[in-house]
Enzyme design. Sequence first.
Site, mmCIF file in Angstrom:
data_model
loop_
_atom_site.group_PDB
_atom_site.id
_atom_site.type_symbol
_atom_site.label_atom_id
_atom_site.label_comp_id
_atom_site.label_asym_id
_atom_site.label_seq_id
_atom_site.Cartn_x
_atom_site.Cartn_y
_atom_site.Cartn_z
ATOM 1 N N CYS A 238 0.593 -1.101 0.080
ATOM 2 C CA CYS A 238 -0.037 0.025 -0.173
ATOM 3 C C CYS A 238 0.995 1.142 -0.048
ATOM 4 O O CYS A 238 1.846 1.385 0.843
ATOM 5 C CB CYS A 238 -0.862 -0.057 1.122
ATOM 6 S SG CYS A 238 -1.690 1.610 1.630
ATOM 7 N N GLU A 239 0.797 2.069 -0.660
ATOM 8 C CA GLU A 239 1.490 3.389 -1.153
ATOM 9 C C GLU A 239 1.309 4.302 0.069
ATOM 10 O O GLU A 239 2.001 5.038 0.150
ATOM 11 C CB GLU A 239 1.376 4.215 -2.502
ATOM 12 C CG GLU A 239 0.019 4.444 -2.916
ATOM 13 C CD GLU A 239 -0.206 5.421 -4.095
ATOM 14 O OE1 GLU A 239 -1.003 6.224 -4.248
ATOM 15 O OE2 GLU A 239 0.761 4.638 -4.935
ATOM 16 N N HIS A 240 0.145 4.205 0.705
ATOM 17 C CA HIS A 240 -0.466 5.071 1.954
ATOM 18 C C HIS A 240 0.422 4.826 3.193
ATOM 19 O O HIS A 240 0.599 5.868 3.908
ATOM 20 C CB HIS A 240 -1.795 5.271 2.131
ATOM 21 C CG HIS A 240 -2.573 5.624 0.738
ATOM 22 N ND1 HIS A 240 -3.790 4.931 0.553
ATOM 23 C CD2 HIS A 240 -2.284 6.586 -0.093
ATOM 24 C CE1 HIS A 240 -4.151 5.659 -0.708
ATOM 25 N NE2 HIS A 240 -3.189 6.435 -1.169
ATOM 26 N N HIS A 241 0.558 3.652 3.588
ATOM 27 C CA HIS A 241 1.133 3.225 4.610
ATOM 28 C C HIS A 241 2.491 2.379 4.544
ATOM 29 O O HIS A 241 2.949 1.923 5.715
ATOM 30 C CB HIS A 241 0.333 2.320 5.512
ATOM 31 C CG HIS A 241 -1.245 3.381 5.846
ATOM 32 N ND1 HIS A 241 -2.190 3.054 5.055
ATOM 33 C CD2 HIS A 241 -1.389 4.198 6.475
ATOM 34 C CE1 HIS A 241 -3.124 4.123 5.500
ATOM 35 N NE2 HIS A 241 -2.662 4.672 6.349
ATOM 36 N N GLN B 3 -5.169 -0.653 -4.714
ATOM 37 C CA GLN B 3 -5.831 -1.594 -5.300
ATOM 38 C C GLN B 3 -6.575 -1.481 -6.552
ATOM 39 O O GLN B 3 -6.572 -2.062 -7.594
ATOM 40 C CB GLN B 3 -6.606 -2.546 -4.562
ATOM 41 C CG GLN B 3 -7.190 -4.010 -4.854
ATOM 42 C CD GLN B 3 -8.060 -4.631 -3.993
ATOM 43 O OE1 GLN B 3 -7.837 -4.775 -2.762
ATOM 44 N NE2 GLN B 3 -8.996 -5.193 -4.225
ATOM 45 N N HIS C 213 -5.987 -5.951 3.375
ATOM 46 C CA HIS C 213 -5.112 -5.089 3.735
ATOM 47 C C HIS C 213 -4.562 -4.741 5.021
ATOM 48 O O HIS C 213 -5.539 -4.731 5.859
ATOM 49 C CB HIS C 213 -5.573 -3.476 3.117
ATOM 50 C CG HIS C 213 -5.992 -3.433 1.626
ATOM 51 N ND1 HIS C 213 -5.284 -2.619 0.590
ATOM 52 C CD2 HIS C 213 -6.758 -3.955 0.861
ATOM 53 C CE1 HIS C 213 -5.729 -2.743 -0.403
ATOM 54 N NE2 HIS C 213 -6.826 -3.888 -0.312
ATOM 55 N N CYS D 11 -3.326 -2.286 6.357
ATOM 56 C CA CYS D 11 -3.410 -0.890 7.094
ATOM 57 C C CYS D 11 -4.762 -0.991 7.456
ATOM 58 O O CYS D 11 -5.084 -0.151 8.477
ATOM 59 C CB CYS D 11 -3.113 0.011 6.022
ATOM 60 S SG CYS D 11 -4.217 -0.141 4.378
#
Length: 212
Positions: free
Chosen positions: A101-104, A142, A170, A172
């Site tokens: 995941c590019e956010h976390h 995703q 996920h 996250c």
Amino acid sequence: MKEHDLNYSTEDNEKGYEKIERYNPLKIERIASHYAEILADLGEDPTREGLLKTPERVAKSLQFLTHGYDIKPEEILRSAMFKEEYSQMVVVKDIEVYSMCEHHLLPFFGKAHIAYIPNGHIVGLSKIPRVVEAYSRRLQVQERLTNEIRDCIQKTLAPLGVAVVIECRHLCMSMRGIQKQNSVTTTSAFTGAFANERTRSEFLKLITASLD
């Protein structure tokens, strides 16, 4: 400085395409130095025995987990395209997906189910999971992953239609944030003939069917 192969493995060498694990020593050194600082900021001692090699291990791990940036998925498909007058649905289901995941920077993982309807060309079946691998081994969300796989197959093979469904868990969501352990995220993307409800329903039926 050129990229050197500190760790090298080959799965395929088919028509010029091969899978290689590469570690760039300059990048490893830079990433590792940052992680030593991060460990210290977390309250750890990066010089203690158990953590001495952790920054380097993390740097190599990150390079492997994001090696998809160095792969051209279209070339994977072109390496095994064949003229064939087959015009029925081709389905490859239960393809394992592992991504970040590019956010976390936490993993998400699950399965992809992919179908296409040929229009003069088919592709070697192993190449479809390799396309999934190429896009999933990048920092991702995703939704984008689903569209990238669809668009790559549509653009390269020019089939009558492409269908992609991805189901993932996920970390996250389960390890932090809302902390819901059993939630699954499903995304889908369709082109061409799969816009037709009957064709799409056939695909969904096939990916949920059991061979038992």
